[in-house]
Design a protein around this motif. Structure first.
Motif, mmCIF file in Angstrom:
data_model
loop_
_atom_site.group_PDB
_atom_site.id
_atom_site.type_symbol
_atom_site.label_atom_id
_atom_site.label_comp_id
_atom_site.label_asym_id
_atom_site.label_seq_id
_atom_site.Cartn_x
_atom_site.Cartn_y
_atom_site.Cartn_z
ATOM 1 N N LEU A 218 0.839 -1.212 0.000
ATOM 2 C CA LEU A 218 0.000 0.000 0.000
ATOM 3 C C LEU A 218 0.867 1.253 0.000
ATOM 4 O O LEU A 218 0.646 2.187 -0.783
ATOM 5 C CB LEU A 218 -0.911 0.015 1.229
ATOM 6 C CG LEU A 218 -2.191 -0.806 1.164
ATOM 7 C CD1 LEU A 218 -3.001 -0.593 2.437
ATOM 8 C CD2 LEU A 218 -3.018 -0.419 -0.056
ATOM 9 N N LEU A 219 1.881 1.275 0.872
ATOM 10 C CA LEU A 219 2.755 2.446 0.954
ATOM 11 C C LEU A 219 3.466 2.684 -0.377
ATOM 12 O O LEU A 219 3.594 3.822 -0.838
ATOM 13 C CB LEU A 219 3.782 2.244 2.072
ATOM 14 C CG LEU A 219 3.233 2.330 3.498
ATOM 15 C CD1 LEU A 219 4.272 1.853 4.500
ATOM 16 C CD2 LEU A 219 2.803 3.750 3.823
ATOM 17 N N ALA A 220 3.914 1.577 -0.999
ATOM 18 C CA ALA A 220 4.604 1.710 -2.283
ATOM 19 C C ALA A 220 3.673 2.292 -3.338
ATOM 20 O O ALA A 220 4.040 3.202 -4.084
ATOM 21 C CB ALA A 220 5.120 0.348 -2.728
ATOM 22 N N ASN A 253 -1.223 3.420 10.404
ATOM 23 C CA ASN A 253 -1.208 4.566 11.318
ATOM 24 C C ASN A 253 0.210 4.886 11.736
ATOM 25 O O ASN A 253 0.643 6.041 11.718
ATOM 26 C CB ASN A 253 -2.029 4.248 12.578
ATOM 27 C CG ASN A 253 -3.476 4.658 12.417
ATOM 28 O OD1 ASN A 253 -3.784 5.503 11.586
ATOM 29 N ND2 ASN A 253 -4.344 4.057 13.187
ATOM 30 N N SER A 254 0.940 3.819 12.101
ATOM 31 C CA SER A 254 2.292 4.033 12.618
ATOM 32 C C SER A 254 3.234 4.536 11.525
ATOM 33 O O SER A 254 4.282 5.095 11.824
ATOM 34 C CB SER A 254 2.830 2.743 13.235
ATOM 35 O OG SER A 254 3.207 1.851 12.205
ATOM 36 N N GLN A 255 2.881 4.324 10.252
ATOM 37 C CA GLN A 255 3.736 4.797 9.164
ATOM 38 C C GLN A 255 3.299 6.179 8.680
ATOM 39 O O GLN A 255 3.814 6.676 7.674
ATOM 40 C CB GLN A 255 3.701 3.823 7.973
ATOM 41 C CG GLN A 255 4.015 2.379 8.331
ATOM 42 C CD GLN A 255 5.439 2.186 8.838
ATOM 43 O OE1 GLN A 255 6.373 2.692 8.258
ATOM 44 N NE2 GLN A 255 5.599 1.468 9.941
ATOM 45 N N LYS B 4 12.969 1.598 2.103
ATOM 46 C CA LYS B 4 12.392 0.790 3.173
ATOM 47 C C LYS B 4 10.999 1.345 3.424
ATOM 48 O O LYS B 4 10.831 2.474 3.840
ATOM 49 C CB LYS B 4 13.237 0.931 4.445
ATOM 50 C CG LYS B 4 14.275 -0.148 4.597
ATOM 51 C CD LYS B 4 13.734 -1.319 5.411
ATOM 52 C CE LYS B 4 14.620 -2.529 5.403
ATOM 53 N NZ LYS B 4 14.436 -3.405 4.254
ATOM 54 N N HIS B 5 9.980 0.559 3.073
ATOM 55 C CA HIS B 5 8.631 1.066 3.292
ATOM 56 C C HIS B 5 8.201 0.912 4.734
ATOM 57 O O HIS B 5 7.765 1.834 5.382
ATOM 58 C CB HIS B 5 7.635 0.323 2.401
ATOM 59 C CG HIS B 5 7.791 0.677 0.975
ATOM 60 N ND1 HIS B 5 7.700 1.965 0.550
ATOM 61 C CD2 HIS B 5 8.035 -0.067 -0.113
ATOM 62 C CE1 HIS B 5 7.877 2.000 -0.758
ATOM 63 N NE2 HIS B 5 8.088 0.775 -1.178
ATOM 64 N N ILE B 6 8.342 -0.317 5.218
ATOM 65 C CA ILE B 6 7.842 -0.598 6.563
ATOM 66 C C ILE B 6 8.938 -0.301 7.573
ATOM 67 O O ILE B 6 10.017 -0.874 7.512
ATOM 68 C CB ILE B 6 7.422 -2.080 6.637
ATOM 69 C CG1 ILE B 6 6.067 -2.229 5.994
ATOM 70 C CG2 ILE B 6 7.360 -2.574 8.043
ATOM 71 C CD1 ILE B 6 4.935 -1.766 6.841
ATOM 72 N N ALA B 12 8.845 -5.084 17.942
ATOM 73 C CA ALA B 12 7.685 -4.219 18.137
ATOM 74 C C ALA B 12 6.454 -4.834 17.488
ATOM 75 O O ALA B 12 5.341 -4.766 18.024
ATOM 76 C CB ALA B 12 7.957 -2.838 17.539
ATOM 77 N N TYR B 13 6.659 -5.478 16.328
ATOM 78 C CA TYR B 13 5.510 -6.084 15.640
ATOM 79 C C TYR B 13 4.964 -7.266 16.421
ATOM 80 O O TYR B 13 3.750 -7.483 16.453
ATOM 81 C CB TYR B 13 5.913 -6.511 14.225
ATOM 82 C CG TYR B 13 4.725 -6.962 13.413
ATOM 83 C CD1 TYR B 13 3.713 -6.065 13.104
ATOM 84 C CD2 TYR B 13 4.582 -8.279 13.004
ATOM 85 C CE1 TYR B 13 2.605 -6.464 12.391
ATOM 86 C CE2 TYR B 13 3.477 -8.695 12.286
ATOM 87 C CZ TYR B 13 2.490 -7.767 11.980
ATOM 88 O OH TYR B 13 1.381 -8.176 11.276
ATOM 89 N N GLU B 14 5.859 -8.016 17.056
ATOM 90 C CA GLU B 14 5.392 -9.143 17.872
ATOM 91 C C GLU B 14 4.480 -8.650 18.984
ATOM 92 O O GLU B 14 3.449 -9.243 19.271
ATOM 93 C CB GLU B 14 6.603 -9.881 18.452
ATOM 94 C CG GLU B 14 6.274 -11.304 18.863
ATOM 95 C CD GLU B 14 7.360 -11.931 19.717
ATOM 96 O OE1 GLU B 14 8.540 -11.578 19.528
ATOM 97 O OE2 GLU B 14 7.005 -12.750 20.572
ATOM 98 N N GLN B 15 4.877 -7.527 19.566
ATOM 99 C CA GLN B 15 4.057 -6.906 20.620
ATOM 100 C C GLN B 15 2.693 -6.519 20.062
ATOM 101 O O GLN B 15 1.653 -6.804 20.658
ATOM 102 C CB GLN B 15 4.822 -5.665 21.137
ATOM 103 C CG GLN B 15 4.126 -4.910 22.244
ATOM 104 C CD GLN B 15 4.199 -5.691 23.545
ATOM 105 O OE1 GLN B 15 5.073 -6.525 23.720
ATOM 106 N NE2 GLN B 15 3.261 -5.448 24.443
#
Lengths: 350, 152, 124
Positions: A218-220, A253-255, B4-6, B12-15
């Motif tokens: 989605l971001l891409a 949201n976090s991005q 780097k998109h993400i 943090a993702y595991e949380q």
């Protein structure tokens, strides 16, 4: 120099290949779900009159493919490529159905992202003018997937709350460059996703494994096309389920690119009602394939939806990789679909 | 260079995943396992006492008889497509007793029957129950050898 | 046939408790049933080797013998008795002899059922 590109991952389709017609074949459980009345055919039982569930899935692919060709008003011989896949080892549902159809066949494996993978490739083949008509299929069957990825059907295992239910269904769509009649939708952009893995190992929580890939794609797409979530009437994900959809919203949201929650749907949540005991929702190649063909395309055709972003997500693990302790990589492919009624004059308006 | 998109690290993702995933219902699950498992054992006790009292078996044979009866019942319920529902409801209440062992053998036999009597049914019979036999028998041989060394 | 109600209560309580512990482990750790069963059978063999499981079977009857720990107990006691009677060779012969009933029944009935039945769709 590749001119039909936008940014790193997105492809522009200046000729706007059309989806002429789609067909969706589903099993009885899906038929009892909220979308039940929309499907072209609901089978009486899971075996669909065949000796095995594998044969049943194959027959569903075949019947859906032939129905789509018929609805599109073309002849089988007009189809230049058959792009299809499923969940089974060596994608036997797609390739054995292709044996019956006798069309030039490219087999795809993208786990549950297969329908979008087929649409991406099919629309490129058309836009590149390598074909006039392309057939895309994707299928899954609860009873064939269960034995391959999990346990025998009669084994008394407990399903966890995050587990998803493999959809029994096959979807097929005929894509065309020069439609003789009004198409159901046009594909304007395609975004091929990267494989993303944030370390989820629980094979009973595939939504969580796929959500990062969905967010990445989605971001891409937003960045490449300079669009934002508000530019789409709907953003429809394949089979993230309840857990994965919530994680996708949170990740976006976090991005810093929050999605509009009520314009963000998931096929896995649309196909079953909560009373059907499907825990986190539906999954499987068939899930996004049948929802697209039975539910989304007609709404685009009627103009109820103007432009949508359709994205199937796939979890790329195998029983072998899971047993060897590897985490689950996810992938998501997206296409932008436009209603023929909402078509604007410019060739690509963003 | 690749974007780097993400920008989220796995920890943090595991949380996030843990927070987003609905937890299993512990109390309900344990309660269901308890009562179903208890009922299975009552059936076993009934069979064992029937063997000992009516069929004049030794106590050891009585328990063996109970095991056979439970395996037979499980095989019938598995074939009838009922046992998977008991398993979904009761979890360990169905798989910890010998019923689970029997279901683990009968269900792959049924499932892989389509691949033939020899390499389907015959070979896949032990796919789930195999580990139990491997480690159970392996450990018992070890115990026997140690016992033989100590007491010879 | 005499009917000792107290024995049934004990079988229910002990058998149920062993299953409840298994379910708690399953939900807490997310282990597959197969893993937990291997753990159970090894525990049964170990407890039995140290003479701790026989009292439980005397107390709860089928409540202790029907759960998989009881299967491990049978294996272990079979081996020990065979070693006592036949020497070290018993370590290889005793375990399967003692548990043959359950295993043979599962193979026999499993095969018969598989020949006559077909797998069903879940949740019907």
């Amino acid at each position: 120099m590749a001119v039909k590109r936008m940014g790193q991952q997105t492809i522009i389709l200046p000729n706007k290949p059309a989806i002429l017609a789609g067909a969706a074949w589903v099993g009885p459980k899906e038929g009892k779900g909220p979308l039940g009345s929309l499907f072209d055919h609901v089978t009486e039982d899971e075996s669909y009159g065949q000796q095995s569930f594998e044969l049943a899935e194959r027959q569903m692919v075949l019947d859906a493919a032939r129905a789509a060709i018929r609805k599109a008003g073309v002849r089988e011989g007009d189809i230049r490529f058959l792009l299809g896949g499923d969940l089974l080892n060596q994608i036997i549902s797609a390739s054995f159905a292709a044996r019956e159809l006798a069309l030039p066949f490219l087999g795809l494996y993208g786990a549950c992202s297969t329908m979008c993978e087929a649409l991406c490739l099919g629309s490129m083949l058309l836009d590149g003018e390598y074909a006039d008509h392309v057939l895309c299929t994707a299928s899954s069957h609860f009873c064939t997937a269960e034995r391959q990825y999990r346990y025998p059907l009669e084994y008394g295992n407990q399903r966890t709350p995050t587990a998803q239910w493999t959809v029994t269904g096959a979807g097929a769509a005929v894509l065309s460059l020069s439609p003789g009649k009004t198409p159901m939708a046009r594909i304007t952009h395609a975004c091929v996703g990267r494989v993303v893995d944030l370390g989820v190992t629980d094979a009973n929580n595939m939504g969580a494994a796929m959500a990062p890939a969905a967010a990445d794609t989605l971001l891409a797409l937003f960045e490449d096309t300079h669009t934002a979530p508000r530019d789409y009437d709907l953003i429809v994900t394949g089979d993230l389920g309840r857990v994965g959809r919530n994680l996708l919203l949170e990740l976006m949201n976090s991005q810093g690119t929050p999605l509009i929650e009520d314009r963000c749907l998931d096929c896995g949540l649309l196909i079953y009602s909560p009373e059907q005991d499907c825990h986190a929702g539906g999954s499987g190649c068939g899930c996004s394939a049948v929802v697209l063909n039975a539910c989304l395309l007609p709404q685009l055709q009627e103009g109820k939806l103007g432009r949508i972003l359709f994205m199937s997500t796939g979890a790329l693990m195998s029983p072998t990789s899971s047993l060897q302790g590897e985490s689950i990589p996810g992938v998501a492919h997206a296409v932008v679909l436009e209603s023929p009624k909402a078509e604007r004059n410019t060739r690509h308006d963003f | 260079m690749n974007r780097k998109h993400i920008r989220t690290d796995p920890a943090a993702y595991e949380q996030m995943t843990r927070q987003a995933s609905p937890p299993s219902r512990m109390v309900q699950g344990v309660f269901r396992a308890f009562w179903v498992g208890g009922v299975v054992c009552i059936i076993g006790q009934l069979a064992a006492e029937t063997g000992v009292q009516l069929m004049k078996m030794t106590p050891a044979d009585g328990y063996c008889f109970a095991a056979i009866i439970l395996v037979l019942l499980t095989a019938i319920l598995t074939g009838a497509g009922v046992f998977d529902r008991i398993g979904q409801y009761a979890g360990a209440g169905a798989f910890v007793p010998i019923t689970g062992f029997a279901n683990a053998m009968v269900s792959p036999a049924l499932e892989f029957r389509r691949e033939g009597m020899v390499l389907g049914l015959g070979a896949k019979l032990f796919t789930i129950a195999g580990p139990v036999l491997v480690y159970g028998i392996g450990a018992s041989v070890l115990v026997g050898l140690v016992y033989a060394i100590i007491f010879s | 046939m005499t009917f000792d109600l107290w024995m049934y209560v004990k079988a229910f309580a002990v058998g149920g408790a062993l299953c409840a512990v298994g379910e708690a482990l399953c939900l807490k750790t997310g282990w597959t049933p197969a893993r937990i069963l291997v753990g159970y059978i090894l525990t049964g063999v170990a407890l039995s080797a140290f003479g701790l499981y026989t009292p439980l079977v005397d107390f709860a009857g089928a409540g202790a013998s029907v759960p998989l720990t009881g299967f491990g107990h049978s294996l272990c006691q079979g081996v020990i008795h065979a070693v006592q009677e036949r020497g070290w060779i018993g370590a290889f012969c005793g375990g399967l002899t003692a548990t043959a009933g359950g295993i043979a029944a599962a193979i026999f009935f499993g095969t018969i059922v598989a020949v006559f039945c077909k797998p069903h769709m879940k949740g019907k």
